[in-house]
Design an enzyme around this catalytic site. Structure first.
Site, PDB file in Angstrom:
ATOM      1  N   GLY A   8      14.034  55.904   4.047  1.00 43.19           N
ATOM      2  CA  GLY A   8      14.438  54.324   4.092  1.00 43.19           C
ATOM      3  C   GLY A   8      14.315  53.671   3.016  1.00 43.19           C
ATOM      4  O   GLY A   8      13.855  54.424   2.007  1.00 43.19           O
ATOM      5  N   LYS A  35       7.576  53.150   5.159  1.00 44.59           N
ATOM      6  CA  LYS A  35       7.443  54.485   5.511  1.00 44.59           C
ATOM      7  C   LYS A  35       5.882  55.172   5.302  1.00 44.59           C
ATOM      8  O   LYS A  35       5.237  55.874   6.162  1.00 44.59           O
ATOM      9  CB  LYS A  35       8.303  55.394   4.549  1.00 44.59           C
ATOM     10  CG  LYS A  35       9.689  55.137   4.624  1.00 44.59           C
ATOM     11  CD  LYS A  35      10.528  55.668   3.581  1.00 44.59           C
ATOM     12  CE  LYS A  35      10.155  55.411   2.120  1.00 44.59           C
ATOM     13  NZ  LYS A  35      10.715  54.116   1.841  1.00 44.59           N
ATOM     14  N   HIS A  83      28.368  23.462 -13.953  1.00 45.67           N
ATOM     15  CA  HIS A  83      28.552  25.064 -13.570  1.00 45.67           C
ATOM     16  C   HIS A  83      28.115  25.144 -12.138  1.00 45.67           C
ATOM     17  O   HIS A  83      28.731  25.707 -11.266  1.00 45.67           O
ATOM     18  CB  HIS A  83      27.710  25.788 -14.533  1.00 45.67           C
ATOM     19  CG  HIS A  83      27.738  27.323 -14.187  1.00 45.67           C
ATOM     20  ND1 HIS A  83      28.615  28.196 -14.971  1.00 45.67           N
ATOM     21  CD2 HIS A  83      27.137  28.146 -13.343  1.00 45.67           C
ATOM     22  CE1 HIS A  83      28.443  29.437 -14.466  1.00 45.67           C
ATOM     23  NE2 HIS A  83      27.422  29.486 -13.551  1.00 45.67           N
ATOM     24  N   GLU A  84      26.626  24.730 -11.911  1.00 42.95           N
ATOM     25  CA  GLU A  84      26.348  24.884 -10.373  1.00 42.95           C
ATOM     26  C   GLU A  84      27.172  24.210  -9.395  1.00 42.95           C
ATOM     27  O   GLU A  84      27.457  24.257  -8.143  1.00 42.95           O
ATOM     28  CB  GLU A  84      24.941  24.557 -10.317  1.00 42.95           C
ATOM     29  CG  GLU A  84      24.069  25.313 -11.270  1.00 42.95           C
ATOM     30  CD  GLU A  84      24.203  26.863 -10.838  1.00 42.95           C
ATOM     31  OE1 GLU A  84      24.453  27.153  -9.573  1.00 42.95           O
ATOM     32  OE2 GLU A  84      23.998  27.645 -11.801  1.00 42.95           O
ATOM     33  N   ASP A 118      27.972  36.074 -13.285  1.00 49.19           N
ATOM     34  CA  ASP A 118      29.175  35.749 -12.187  1.00 49.19           C
ATOM     35  C   ASP A 118      30.259  36.763 -12.681  1.00 49.19           C
ATOM     36  O   ASP A 118      30.717  37.237 -11.596  1.00 49.19           O
ATOM     37  CB  ASP A 118      29.484  34.305 -12.326  1.00 49.19           C
ATOM     38  CG  ASP A 118      28.324  33.331 -12.071  1.00 49.19           C
ATOM     39  OD1 ASP A 118      27.672  33.595 -11.252  1.00 49.19           O
ATOM     40  OD2 ASP A 118      28.470  32.338 -12.756  1.00 49.19           O
TER      41      ASP A 118
END
Length: 680
Positions: free
Chosen positions: A247, A253, A468-469, A545
């Site tokens: 996993g 685990k 930008h955002e 990006d």
């Protein structure tokens, strides 16, 4: 009120505090110091005289006191004499000058008596006749030599040898003590480091493990077999010889192995795969054999090897050929698990997050009969995990774990535990008595994006970050099909980013369609395009990006068959046998195909770039409104973004972000990309 202490407990504490080894070491050191003190020379030193010089000084009444002792090592009539002289330098000076062989006579040669500094203690060794012996003892010389018993050969040997033996003994004890503390005793270098689980320690049971019901059912069969083997043996079944838990990191685990140890009524040994790896050839194989010998003595028992990929990697690859220490250790492990002499009653369990690098001989039935896969938990599993860990946290009644679970898609069990712990730490710093929803939201932001940085940005940097955002948010708000609605947009710096556009998945994302992948690339281009539209220039803020968009486009072409090149896979990922990381892609295609792949990747990215340009050109008014709102409020919830997209401007009053019943996921540019099988 004073607490009464039982006498037996007091005796136990006294016995526990008494350390005989330390007491012995300090006792030997003290004895050694006393012996040195008894054998030490006086500060003034000693004059080495002859027997005749001693008789001359005695007859001239220059000796204040003295001792005489027979010395059997020199033969018959051999004596040792020592004592103290009177402070008459001139007479002693004259006697020493008459003997040119004396070491002191050589040192005072040519000096006046007033300039000479002689020690007052003397010693002499030589043969004495009976007449001279009696002359020294009869007392007619103004004093009487004291006769001491003769020393034996054994006492002489002890006096001369014992100090060296004591020094060697102390050094040996100190050295061995340090070696044992380091756990590298020479006699136990090849011994197994497997640790037997102590029964008095706090047990972990299956109730403490959540979010992996299928895995729990499989390991419960092993525990049931150990408790009631007849139930399975009556129909011819046998317990699996080995169980491999696979996993992603943080899926539980090791925690599941601890639960097995707490539930099973048999000895449980645990060891790490790195404990077998040493620089000396043969040590790892010896430890493997010793580990199974320990298990054989305690059979039936369970042996758990954590991170088995440290010793179980594929043979014959990498450096060292087939004779390096790691491969010899793996060979010993294969033989002990299922060789000519199989080990009955020993169940081997192991955990790894890299099953692809394990040797095929280790994975075959008969060694690891069963492989248990632990995936990232679904929404119900996350809720159960949160309920388990929330028992230790004082939560406010306003905290709804169902909502937290629904909005933490992609979180592992370790991530969820860390989320609650960070929320508790944040609440404690705010001097709160309980953990509130706003504390969990702050903890989520810290985990996903990093801690808020009070970094001072000038107006230009703020404007660039805001547009930008806003570009990301406008594009995502237009193209979203309901899978990733916008949750929050902020220009508050966190971690390495100067701003974030956060999306909230409406459900667990198990795979991606082609359109969803294209939407991600399109949204990634929104920030760069907004900068170009407003500032007519490009900045480095879009590097992450661009990198994520290119990587996703290449996966679409080379791995997922989502391009004009058809359902083909190009290149096999090559894993480094030691580092375990993808460092190269095997080029099993022609150079012309490689050029076609590059062109197709570029075509996908450019097409989505043009798509984002068209969206932001049409919605430039919304882009301006959203960017100005971000400059004013710094953080906006998703509902205000959709309000601007619908009306062009903000209609309702912006309320400062409060504790919301949602948890966001990372920005679209860093959302994990899932392959069709669902693996990250």
């Amino acid at each position: 009120m004073k607490k009464k202490v039982n006498i037996s407990d007091r005796n136990h504490l006294q016995q526990k505090s008494f350390k005989p080894k330390s007491f012995l070491i300090w006792g030997v050191i003290l004895l050694f110091l006393l012996l040195l003190n008894s054998l030490a020379l006086t500060p003034e030193g000693r004059l080495n005289l002859t027997v005749s010089q001693v008789l001359t000084m005695a007859r001239q009444h220059l000796i204040e006191n003295g001792e005489i002792q027979s010395d059997a090592t020199g033969g018959h009539q051999w004596y040792k004499m020592k004592g103290r002289l009177k402070n008459d330098v001139e007479k002693i000076y004259s006697i020493l000058q008459d003997d040119a062989t004396n070491i002191w006579a050589k040192q005072i040669q040519g000096q006046t008596p007033n300039a000479v500094s002689l020690p007052l203690y003397f010693e002499a060794t030589g043969r004495l006749t009976d007449a001279r012996f009696n002359e020294l003892l009869d007392g007619n010389l103004g004093f009487q030599f004291k006769e001491r018993p003769a020393s034996t050969l054994l006492s002489s040997i002890l006096i001369n040898v014992l100090p060296f033996l004591i020094i060697l003994g102390v050094l040996y004890l100190l050295f061995m003590r340090q070696v044992r503390m380091a756990g590298k005793g020479a006699m136990g270098f090849g011994r197994s480091r497997a640790r037997l689980l102590q029964e008095d320690k706090k047990k972990v049971t299956f109730k403490d493990v959540a979010g992996c019901d299928e895995a729990k059912e499989e390991v419960k069969e092993i525990v049931d077999f150990l408790k009631n083997p007849k139930k399975f043996q009556e129909i011819g079944g046998r317990v699996p010889k080995g169980c491999l838990m696979v996993g992603a990191p943080g899926t539980g685990k090791t925690l599941l192995a601890k639960a097995i140890a707490g539930e099973a009524d048999v000895p449980f040994f645990s060891i790490s795969g790195s404990d077998f790896v040493e620089m000396f050839v043969g040590v790892g194989a010896s430890r493997v054999r010793d580990m199974f010998e320990q298990g054989k003595k305690s059979a039936p028992c369970l042996i758990f090897i954590d991170e088995i990929d440290a010793v179980g990697r594929q043979r014959g690859a990498g450096l060292g050929g087939g004779n390096d220490e790691r491969e010899q250790t793996l060979n010993a492990l294969l033989v002990e698990m299922d060789g000519f002499e199989s080990r009955e009653g020993i169940i081997l369990m192991a955990a790894t997050n890299r099953p692809d690098v394990l040797d095929s001989a280790l994975l075959r039935p008969g060694r690891f009969d069963r492989q248990i896969v632990l995936d990232l938990p679904d929404i119900h599993g996350r809720e159960q995990i949160l309920q388990v860990h929330a028992k230790k946290i004082k939560l406010s009644p306003d905290v709804d774990l169902k909502v937290v679970a629904r909005n933490t898609s992609g979180y592992s069990g370790a991530d969820l535990e860390n989320l609650l712990n960070e929320g508790a730490l944040w609440a404690a710093r705010q001097s709160k008595k309980v953990v509130e929803p706003i504390d969990l939201e702050e903890a989520r932001d810290k985990i996903s994006f990093g801690r808020e940085r009070k970094k001072l940005m000038d107006d230009k940097d703020k404007r660039i970050a805001a547009y930008h955002e806003a570009g990301h948010a406008i594009v995502q708000g237009v193209i979203d099909d309901g899978l990733l609605p916008i949750h929050k947009v902020t220009i508050v710096p966190r971690g390495q980013s100067l701003g974030s556009t956060m999306m909230l998945p409406s459900k667990d994302i198990l795979n991606y369609s082609k359109q969803q992948a294209l939407n991600q690339i399109c949204c990634s281009m929104g920030g760069r395009i907004a900068e170009e539209l407003i500032f007519k220039e490009q900045t480095s803020g879009a590097s992450a990006d661009i990198r994520s968009a290119t990587k996703l486009a290449r996966k679409m072409v080379c791995d997922w068959g989502m391009s004009d090149m058809g359902p083909l896979a190009f290149g096999d990922n090559q894993d480094h046998i030691f580092l375990g990381r993808e460092i190269a892609r095997e080029q099993n295609y022609s150079e012309q195909t490689a050029q076609t792949i590059d062109a197709t990747v570029a075509k996908i990215v450019r097409s989505q770039y043009d798509r984002a340009v068209e969206i932001l050109t049409k919605k430039q008014g919304c882009l301006e409104s959203l960017a100005q709102a971000l400059l004013k409020h710094e953080t906006l919830e998703g509902k205000y973004v959709y309000e601007i997209l619908e009306h062009g401007v903000l209609v309702s009053e912006v309320v400062a972000p409060q504790a919301v019943k949602v948890e966001s996921v990372p920005d679209i540019s860093i959302v994990p990309v899932l392959n069709p099988e669902g693996a990250v």
